[in-house]
Write an enzyme that holds these catalytic residues in place. Sequence first.
Site, short mmCIF file in Angstrom:
data_model
loop_
_atom_site.label_atom_id
_atom_site.label_comp_id
_atom_site.label_asym_id
_atom_site.label_seq_id
_atom_site.Cartn_x
_atom_site.Cartn_y
_atom_site.Cartn_z
N HIS A 47 -1.52 -7.65 5.24
CA HIS A 47 -1.80 -6.40 4.89
C HIS A 47 -2.22 -5.90 5.87
CE1 HIS A 47 -1.13 -8.76 1.24
NE2 HIS A 47 -0.09 -7.93 1.01
N ASP B 126 -3.26 -14.26 3.39
CA ASP B 126 -2.66 -13.95 2.53
C ASP B 126 -1.33 -14.32 3.77
OD1 ASP B 126 -3.60 -12.16 4.38
OD2 ASP B 126 -3.00 -10.62 2.21
N HIS C 58 -8.22 -1.77 2.10
CA HIS C 58 -7.43 -1.11 2.14
C HIS C 58 -8.32 -0.45 1.81
CE1 HIS C 58 -4.14 -3.45 2.62
NE2 HIS C 58 -4.51 -4.66 1.65
N ASP D 132 -5.60 -10.52 8.52
CA ASP D 132 -4.93 -10.53 7.21
C ASP D 132 -3.68 -9.71 6.75
OD1 ASP D 132 -6.03 -10.55 3.99
OD2 ASP D 132 -4.26 -8.85 4.24
#
Length: 395
Positions: free
Chosen positions: A247, A325, A208, A245
Amino acid sequence: MNNRVIPISTDSTRNLCKSVIFAFFFTFGTIKLSQSVYRYILRKSTMSSSASTSSTSDDETLRRTRILKSKLYFDVPLSKVPVIYTASYDIAFLGIEKLHPFDSSKWGRICRFLVSDGALHRSCIVEPLEASKDDLLVVHSESYLNSLKSSANVAMIIEVPPVALFPNCLVQQKVLQPFRNQVGGTILAAKLAKERGWAINVGGGFHHCSGENGGGFCAYADISLCIHYAFVQLNISRVMIIDLDAHQGNGHELDFANDRRVYILDMYNPGIYPFDYEARRYIDQKVEVVSGTTTNEYLKKLDGALEVAGHNFDPELVVYNAGTDILDGDPLGGLKISPDGIANRDEKVFKFARERNIPIVMLTSGGYMKSSARVIADSVINLSKKSLIDLGKNA
């Protein structure tokens, strides 16, 4: 017969002539002025473009110099295996780290599982160096790094508000230094992968964070840094990021926007953080998996995605962001992938790289359940059993 000559010039015709002459000279003057303005703008534009090109060239030269001076690449003896970790990865900050769902001791627990299961000798683990300010400036701006001198800014990035109340010297030591050690591990992993065919940084995967902004528990752009070091030090010109991931990896997407040397396959849940629609424009291959996606459906989509990626791009290095995740029950990911599904996923990505003889770097990235460490360790052991990696002893 009257021979008087009738005058053909009247007041109206004289005025018309004057108007025509005025219009001619006005138009001519306007054209000349426009040409002058155009030449001025063109000249300024050329000068600006030249200055911009010169500035870009200077920036690239400085970046290259910093990379070549860095100590993060070092020779690793063959007695070590390309599994990278140091105890400095783990974050312990007066218990405050427990206010975030991320397990900040995950990295150490992964290695302890590998050692206790007999899959890996502790002495075979590679310990990286901490990334220095000059190392970080390869991607990050001076202003961004200065912003991390504010505990309040760090608190927002790692999403733990009480951190804002602590002196920054303590925040640097307890939070940012562990992250900088993991950055050093990610950068070194590319060198080891080029030499050995694969490398696993037990930490890293801060996808991120971009050169200008952090967020989502990501303070440094280790993926972008790793790739820039590989461009210069390893003579690599084509890199594929496989980001699995849960995200979206908006940080590296912004850093490599329109950079044709980097191909991004991002398979993510569009209904969760970060909702970065600008960054999504820079994903080369977008695969959206909605909340509730199950293991079989997920793996089927991954098979198709890898097949397309293999046809679209011929990388010299794969950077695999292997967040866990996506596990069923993860409080942030929203997906329903089983632990065996994680092992199958990782196996598919490593096979993708092995079949094409492409070095691969694996990063552990996100995962917000205590069980993540055990699942990652089991997946690494599975990779060893399938002879996709060599941990130096029979797993």
